[in-house]
Design a protein around this motif. Structure first.
Motif, PDB file in Angstrom:
ATOM      1  N   ALA A 256     -57.258  17.360 -33.825  1.00 24.43           N
ATOM      2  CA  ALA A 256     -58.508  17.146 -33.109  1.00 24.43           C
ATOM      3  C   ALA A 256     -58.931  15.683 -33.100  1.00 24.43           C
ATOM      4  O   ALA A 256     -59.459  15.182 -32.098  1.00 24.43           O
ATOM      5  N   PHE A 257     -58.682  14.961 -34.210  1.00 27.11           N
ATOM      6  CA  PHE A 257     -59.238  13.608 -34.333  1.00 27.11           C
ATOM      7  C   PHE A 257     -58.190  12.500 -34.370  1.00 27.11           C
ATOM      8  O   PHE A 257     -58.542  11.324 -34.294  1.00 27.11           O
ATOM      9  N   ARG A 258     -56.914  12.855 -34.532  1.00 29.99           N
ATOM     10  CA  ARG A 258     -55.822  11.868 -34.476  1.00 29.99           C
ATOM     11  C   ARG A 258     -56.075  10.680 -35.397  1.00 29.99           C
ATOM     12  O   ARG A 258     -55.982   9.522 -34.989  1.00 29.99           O
ATOM     13  N   ARG A 259     -56.412  10.964 -36.656  1.00 33.68           N
ATOM     14  CA  ARG A 259     -56.697   9.898 -37.613  1.00 33.68           C
ATOM     15  C   ARG A 259     -55.437   9.183 -38.086  1.00 33.68           C
ATOM     16  O   ARG A 259     -55.530   8.114 -38.689  1.00 33.68           O
ATOM     17  N   CYS A 260     -54.291   9.771 -37.854  1.00 28.25           N
ATOM     18  CA  CYS A 260     -53.019   9.137 -38.250  1.00 28.25           C
ATOM     19  C   CYS A 260     -52.175   8.940 -36.995  1.00 28.25           C
ATOM     20  O   CYS A 260     -51.292   9.762 -36.705  1.00 28.25           O
ATOM     21  N   PRO A 261     -52.438   7.887 -36.219  1.00 26.92           N
ATOM     22  CA  PRO A 261     -51.770   7.719 -34.921  1.00 26.92           C
ATOM     23  C   PRO A 261     -50.253   7.600 -35.002  1.00 26.92           C
ATOM     24  O   PRO A 261     -49.553   7.895 -34.037  1.00 26.92           O
ATOM     25  N   GLY A 262     -49.726   7.194 -36.157  1.00 26.30           N
ATOM     26  CA  GLY A 262     -48.281   7.053 -36.273  1.00 26.30           C
ATOM     27  C   GLY A 262     -47.577   8.324 -36.684  1.00 26.30           C
ATOM     28  O   GLY A 262     -46.343   8.370 -36.758  1.00 26.30           O
ATOM     29  N   LEU A 263     -48.338   9.396 -36.915  1.00 25.22           N
ATOM     30  CA  LEU A 263     -47.760  10.648 -37.386  1.00 25.22           C
ATOM     31  C   LEU A 263     -47.120  11.411 -36.239  1.00 25.22           C
ATOM     32  O   LEU A 263     -47.727  11.579 -35.177  1.00 25.22           O
ATOM     33  N   PRO A 264     -45.893  11.915 -36.407  1.00 32.38           N
ATOM     34  CA  PRO A 264     -45.282  12.731 -35.348  1.00 32.38           C
ATOM     35  C   PRO A 264     -46.147  13.951 -35.050  1.00 32.38           C
ATOM     36  O   PRO A 264     -46.680  14.582 -35.969  1.00 32.38           O
ATOM     37  N   LEU A 269     -49.079  19.921 -35.891  1.00 30.48           N
ATOM     38  CA  LEU A 269     -48.929  21.180 -35.165  1.00 30.48           C
ATOM     39  C   LEU A 269     -48.315  22.248 -36.075  1.00 30.48           C
ATOM     40  O   LEU A 269     -48.749  23.408 -36.076  1.00 30.48           O
ATOM     41  N   ALA A 270     -47.323  21.860 -36.874  1.00 32.27           N
ATOM     42  CA  ALA A 270     -46.712  22.804 -37.819  1.00 32.27           C
ATOM     43  C   ALA A 270     -47.708  23.214 -38.899  1.00 32.27           C
ATOM     44  O   ALA A 270     -47.772  24.389 -39.292  1.00 32.27           O
ATOM     45  N   LEU A 271     -48.511  22.262 -39.376  1.00 35.72           N
ATOM     46  CA  LEU A 271     -49.526  22.575 -40.379  1.00 35.72           C
ATOM     47  C   LEU A 271     -50.549  23.555 -39.818  1.00 35.72           C
ATOM     48  O   LEU A 271     -50.924  24.529 -40.480  1.00 35.72           O
ATOM     49  N   ALA A 272     -51.018  23.291 -38.598  1.00 38.29           N
ATOM     50  CA  ALA A 272     -52.026  24.157 -37.981  1.00 38.29           C
ATOM     51  C   ALA A 272     -51.458  25.546 -37.715  1.00 38.29           C
ATOM     52  O   ALA A 272     -52.126  26.563 -37.959  1.00 38.29           O
ATOM     53  N   TRP A 273     -50.231  25.616 -37.215  1.00 34.13           N
ATOM     54  CA  TRP A 273     -49.604  26.903 -36.902  1.00 34.13           C
ATOM     55  C   TRP A 273     -49.425  27.747 -38.167  1.00 34.13           C
ATOM     56  O   TRP A 273     -49.868  28.898 -38.234  1.00 34.13           O
TER      57      TRP A 273
END
Length: 340
Positions: A256-264, A269-273
């Protein structure tokens, strides 16, 4: 930067009349792993007592036992249907709204078993005690070999079905996890979905606090039977629920907030799923189990019910954030509108 995230048509290998050898093997393994569990359940529904010791609490409520066994037979049968769907050409014609929920539920129900059972066995090897849902000597529930057979089957199911799901999703929806979070379109998440991520973090505080308390040995909010049945298995599972709640909230927040812009993108998405499926589906399953309890000692406290309800709310909120991400990236770029 966002051009790499635009959906592109991909030739799905499963679109051929014959799936690849890898997919056929994974399908066979998934189906074979379901058979021991299904066999036991059918035997019990038919009145057999294989693996059930005399005096087991399961024998006290035969009608409820048959109903529960029929439900779980349907659930494990659905795993076989999913294995076929993910490897046959007709599976590509199934709408996403019909396919994704059972895959999400299967992931959510299997993930805690795949992590929890090996950890329970490891803790037992160092002196931990079996009990509660794992069948201790104080209250015979099922023979120990039943748990080994069934949980081993669940772990194999999870690995094989998970691999099939990833192959299918990569070919059909691979664009939703390409790139890094910093590359995502600015308007991908609207105010409502950022609010959903915040609400999930707030609602998670209550179940998170109680689960952590129970994992550390506290008894506040537990029923009499839960207090009496605690063991190392219980504490391992409570610790895992804490982890899955944190995983779900973290995944939703990062999307939702993209606090880690360098993160794949595939990481949040895997964490949320996985996190949302685990907390929502097990919250619902445990709520169903305790609500049908006849023994007053087994009836849930209000704190326990609020914990289960909180988990379900957290899981659903995080899942909506993940769905928003996937749907936005699956829509044609020309139809996207900047979010508020």
């Amino acid at each position: 930067m966002t051009q790499s995230l635009t959906p592109r048509p991909v030739a799905h290998p499963a679109a051929r009349s014959t799936p690849s050898g890898t997919r056929r093997l994974l399908r066979a393994v998934t189906i074979a792993a379901c058979l021991p569990y299904l066999t036991l359940k059918v035997v019990w529904v038919a009145g057999g007592r294989l693996g059930i010791p005399a005096g087991s609490p399961l024998l006290e409520h035969p009608t409820a036992m048959v109903a529960a066994n029929l439900l779980t037979v349907l659930m494990d049968g659905a795993v076989i249907v999913l294995a076929l769907l993910l490897t046959r050409p007709w599976g590509l014609r199934v709408p996403a709204w019909l396919l994704v929920p059972p895959l999400w539920a299967a992931s959510g129900l299997l993930a805690p078993i795949m992590t929890g059972y090996p950890l329970q066995m490891l803790v037992r090897a160092f002196g931990g005690s079996a009990g509660g849902t794992s069948g201790g000597s104080d209250e015979p529930f099922l023979r120990e070999w039943v748990f080994v057979l069934v949980y081993a089957g669940f772990i194999v199911q999870g690995l094989a079905l998970g691999a099939l799901g990833l192959l299918y999703a990569r070919d059909r929806w691979g664009h939703v996890w390409r790139g890094r979070t910093g590359d995502l379109p600015a308007g991908l998440m609207g105010t409502r979905h950022r609010a959903a991520a915040v609400a999930a973090a707030v609602v998670a505080l209550f179940p998170l606090a109680l689960r952590l308390l129970w994992a550390c040995g506290g008894t506040t909010g537990l029923s009499e039977s839960q207090i009496a049945g605690r063991s190392s298995d219980f504490h391992v599972l409570e610790s895992l629920y804490v982890v899955f709640l944190l995983v779900a909230v973290t995944g939703g927040w990062l999307l939702a907030f993209r606090r880690c812009p360098g993160l794949p993108v595939r990481v949040p998405l895997a964490l949320a799923w996985t996190g949302s499926g685990a907390v929502a589906c097990w919250g619902g399953w445990m709520a169903l189990a305790v609500l049908v309890a006849d023994d007053p000692a087994d009836r849930p406290t209000s704190s326990t019910l609020l914990t289960y309800a909180g988990q379900m709310i957290v899981g659903i909120l995080v899942a909506t954030v993940a769905v928003r991400h996937a749907r936005s990236l699956s829509a044609p770029a020309a139809r996207r509108r900047p979010g508020p």
